[in-house]
Motif scaffolding. Sequence first.
Motif, PDB file in Angstrom:
ATOM      1  N   LEU A 447      -3.164   0.496  -8.148  1.00  0.00           N
ATOM      2  CA  LEU A 447      -3.047   0.814  -9.569  1.00  0.00           C
ATOM      3  C   LEU A 447      -2.864   2.306  -9.789  1.00  0.00           C
ATOM      4  O   LEU A 447      -1.978   2.731 -10.553  1.00  0.00           O
ATOM      5  N   ILE A 448      -3.659   3.135  -9.117  1.00  0.00           N
ATOM      6  CA  ILE A 448      -3.555   4.586  -9.319  1.00  0.00           C
ATOM      7  C   ILE A 448      -2.220   5.110  -8.815  1.00  0.00           C
ATOM      8  O   ILE A 448      -1.613   6.015  -9.409  1.00  0.00           O
ATOM      9  N   LEU A 449      -1.720   4.517  -7.732  1.00  0.00           N
ATOM     10  CA  LEU A 449      -0.413   4.945  -7.205  1.00  0.00           C
ATOM     11  C   LEU A 449       0.733   4.616  -8.166  1.00  0.00           C
ATOM     12  O   LEU A 449       1.836   5.157  -8.027  1.00  0.00           O
ATOM     13  N   SER A 450       0.494   3.727  -9.128  1.00  0.00           N
ATOM     14  CA  SER A 450       1.530   3.426 -10.115  1.00  0.00           C
ATOM     15  C   SER A 450       1.650   4.521 -11.171  1.00  0.00           C
ATOM     16  O   SER A 450       2.590   4.515 -11.974  1.00  0.00           O
ATOM     17  N   HIS A 451       0.710   5.477 -11.191  1.00  0.00           N
ATOM     18  CA  HIS A 451       0.811   6.614 -12.119  1.00  0.00           C
ATOM     19  C   HIS A 451       1.949   7.526 -11.647  1.00  0.00           C
ATOM     20  O   HIS A 451       2.024   7.874 -10.466  1.00  0.00           O
ATOM     21  N   PRO A 452       2.822   7.931 -12.530  1.00  0.00           N
ATOM     22  CA  PRO A 452       4.012   8.688 -12.095  1.00  0.00           C
ATOM     23  C   PRO A 452       3.709  10.041 -11.472  1.00  0.00           C
ATOM     24  O   PRO A 452       4.558  10.605 -10.773  1.00  0.00           O
ATOM     25  N   ALA A 453       2.501  10.589 -11.677  1.00  0.00           N
ATOM     26  CA  ALA A 453       2.188  11.903 -11.120  1.00  0.00           C
ATOM     27  C   ALA A 453       1.526  11.843  -9.755  1.00  0.00           C
ATOM     28  O   ALA A 453       1.356  12.872  -9.103  1.00  0.00           O
ATOM     29  N   VAL A 454       1.159  10.646  -9.295  1.00  0.00           N
ATOM     30  CA  VAL A 454       0.350  10.511  -8.080  1.00  0.00           C
ATOM     31  C   VAL A 454       1.238  10.197  -6.876  1.00  0.00           C
ATOM     32  O   VAL A 454       2.008   9.233  -6.893  1.00  0.00           O
ATOM     33  N   ALA A 455       1.078  11.000  -5.813  1.00  0.00           N
ATOM     34  CA  ALA A 455       1.831  10.768  -4.584  1.00  0.00           C
ATOM     35  C   ALA A 455       1.027   9.972  -3.570  1.00  0.00           C
ATOM     36  O   ALA A 455       1.581   9.166  -2.817  1.00  0.00           O
ATOM     37  N   ALA A 456      -0.267  10.221  -3.495  1.00  0.00           N
ATOM     38  CA  ALA A 456      -1.131   9.520  -2.537  1.00  0.00           C
ATOM     39  C   ALA A 456      -2.516   9.371  -3.144  1.00  0.00           C
ATOM     40  O   ALA A 456      -2.941  10.186  -3.968  1.00  0.00           O
ATOM     41  N   CYS A 457      -3.207   8.314  -2.708  1.00  0.00           N
ATOM     42  CA  CYS A 457      -4.526   8.037  -3.264  1.00  0.00           C
ATOM     43  C   CYS A 457      -5.398   7.403  -2.192  1.00  0.00           C
ATOM     44  O   CYS A 457      -4.925   6.560  -1.417  1.00  0.00           O
ATOM     45  N   ALA A 458      -6.656   7.782  -2.157  1.00  0.00           N
ATOM     46  CA  ALA A 458      -7.633   7.144  -1.286  1.00  0.00           C
ATOM     47  C   ALA A 458      -8.872   6.826  -2.116  1.00  0.00           C
ATOM     48  O   ALA A 458      -9.404   7.706  -2.799  1.00  0.00           O
ATOM     49  N   ILE A 459      -9.303   5.587  -2.056  1.00  0.00           N
ATOM     50  CA  ILE A 459     -10.520   5.163  -2.738  1.00  0.00           C
ATOM     51  C   ILE A 459     -11.600   4.955  -1.682  1.00  0.00           C
ATOM     52  O   ILE A 459     -11.386   4.294  -0.668  1.00  0.00           O
ATOM     53  N   TYR A 460     -12.787   5.521  -1.936  1.00  0.00           N
ATOM     54  CA  TYR A 460     -13.870   5.460  -0.955  1.00  0.00           C
ATOM     55  C   TYR A 460     -15.210   5.501  -1.687  1.00  0.00           C
ATOM     56  O   TYR A 460     -15.271   5.903  -2.858  1.00  0.00           O
ATOM     57  N   PRO A 461     -16.282   5.087  -1.018  1.00  0.00           N
ATOM     58  CA  PRO A 461     -17.583   5.070  -1.673  1.00  0.00           C
ATOM     59  C   PRO A 461     -18.347   6.382  -1.494  1.00  0.00           C
ATOM     60  O   PRO A 461     -18.255   7.038  -0.469  1.00  0.00           O
ATOM     61  N   LEU A 462     -19.102   6.733  -2.536  1.00  0.00           N
ATOM     62  CA  LEU A 462     -20.078   7.799  -2.447  1.00  0.00           C
ATOM     63  C   LEU A 462     -21.422   7.251  -2.918  1.00  0.00           C
ATOM     64  O   LEU A 462     -21.459   6.335  -3.746  1.00  0.00           O
TER      65      LEU A 462
END
Length: 545
Positions: A447-462
């Motif tokens: 979903l976040i990668l579908s944003h036109p400004a985003v080239a790469a994304c990593a989702i992780y827990p904190l």
Amino acid sequence: MQDKTAGQAGQQQAVPAWARVVELFPPSDRVLSTILARQAERYGDRVLLVAGRTRWTYAQAATIAAASALTLIEAGIKPGDRVALMCSNRPEFLQIYLGCAWLGAIAVPINTALRGLQLAHIFRNSRPVLLVAEAGFLAAIEAVGADADLPPLVWTIGPVRETRRIASVPLPALGPGAPAGAVRPGDAVAILYTSGTTGPAKGVCCPQAQLFWWGVCSARALGIRDGDILFTTLPLFHTNALNAFYQAVLNGCTYVLEPKFSASGFWAAARAHNASVGYLLGAMASMLLAQPRTEEDTAHRVRVALGGGVPPQVQRPFLERFGVPLVDGYGSTETNFVFAGPIPSDRPGTMGHLADGFEARIVDEDDSELPDGQAGELVLRPKEPFAFATGYFGMPEKTVEAWRNLWFHSGDRVVRDADGHYRFIDRMKDSIRRRGENVSSWEVEELILSHPAVAACAIYPLPSELGEDEVAAALLLKQGQTLQPADIIRHCEGRIAYFAIPRYVRIMSEMPLTENGKIRKGALQQAGVTTGTWDREAAGIRVRR
């Protein structure tokens, strides 16, 4: 019809309720229609369900199941058809579920927080012929992509509103009943969707006998007795609350279903219902402990509570303050209540010991068994037929992968200690557990990668203050693009479940990569909350549900 067991309860307490259940229901009888009919004859006017102002006796529950089945049959539903349910904790959910089980149709409960691509995937994968939805969820259903065909028939719970894509009719009133269908223990009674870790959510095919064994094994772990009042605030679209209903009907208990969890109102509701057994997740126990102390903290009858995932440092304070031991345990939608600790726990925070009726191994990447003390993947299998799920609906390759070598591969990294305790270490793959919900990193990233400004994304827990996880997002922007972290939150709202929306956003100048070009999420997680990490809670931004 009168409760025929009232005068015998004291004599029967010497034999655990769950042990009697196994004797009363031999393998061919472990289907819900047989269970309901037999328990209606046994318990009659004893109250089975309490949900708001609704009360069902055991006799009424069987009648409602048969009548609900007939409404489904008259709508053209056949055995094996899927019936999707998008409904909060209310009796209509159980009415439809029982009707499907009586007939031999398959209920497909949908997480009411799902939106967008998540909902579309479930409709595409399960292909339901009927959708029963609470009126408040029609807008979310209407908004799914045009490439996802909605069911041809929609019944609405609540005011009917015509929309562009949905022509619904009110949930039909119940009339006479239908005879029970020719249902077998291995037939699917539900498809429960569990979040994928590296792909779309998988629909777990749960046979009739699996839910029977959930009721038996959970009752064994919790020490449930005939006449107990089981009190849950967890959602019916998950295994926990659904199998608690089976615990009740199998063991002569009353099932109390609250709309949702409230930390400030939990104990007051438990007192009002005279509850004796409760159901909690790790974050819920922490939230209850965070409430102001009162003189009524122990003014209840709750004898024991399920405490799956409760951090070890929480268990003793919880027992000392509320007088309620929390039962350690382990299970999954695909398996059953396969590990349980004693009451109270002899090793708080562990999974407990392997329960009777199941086999477990800790294995390496080649499925070779590892010695005690060495972490590896937990693999499981049952000794009773159909006590586990039978696979993933419409995903044969995922089924073969998970059940390879005749063992179910849990995807969990676990250690078996020399004394027989099992300890959960982490997930083998990339999964996040937030507020009792499993978050698929893959889905959030897509979903976040579908944003036109985003080239790469990593989702992780904190780490969370509540002992579970918070969702963190690391972003690399496209050349020349700018955005504010709050823009990502707004991009996610309405397109994915609220609990999956990141709390932390970190905009990177470059991503840490492995030798083969994959993002090193471990490095991001190890860095924690950096000076450049934006926190939406600190910013005072709340997400819409």
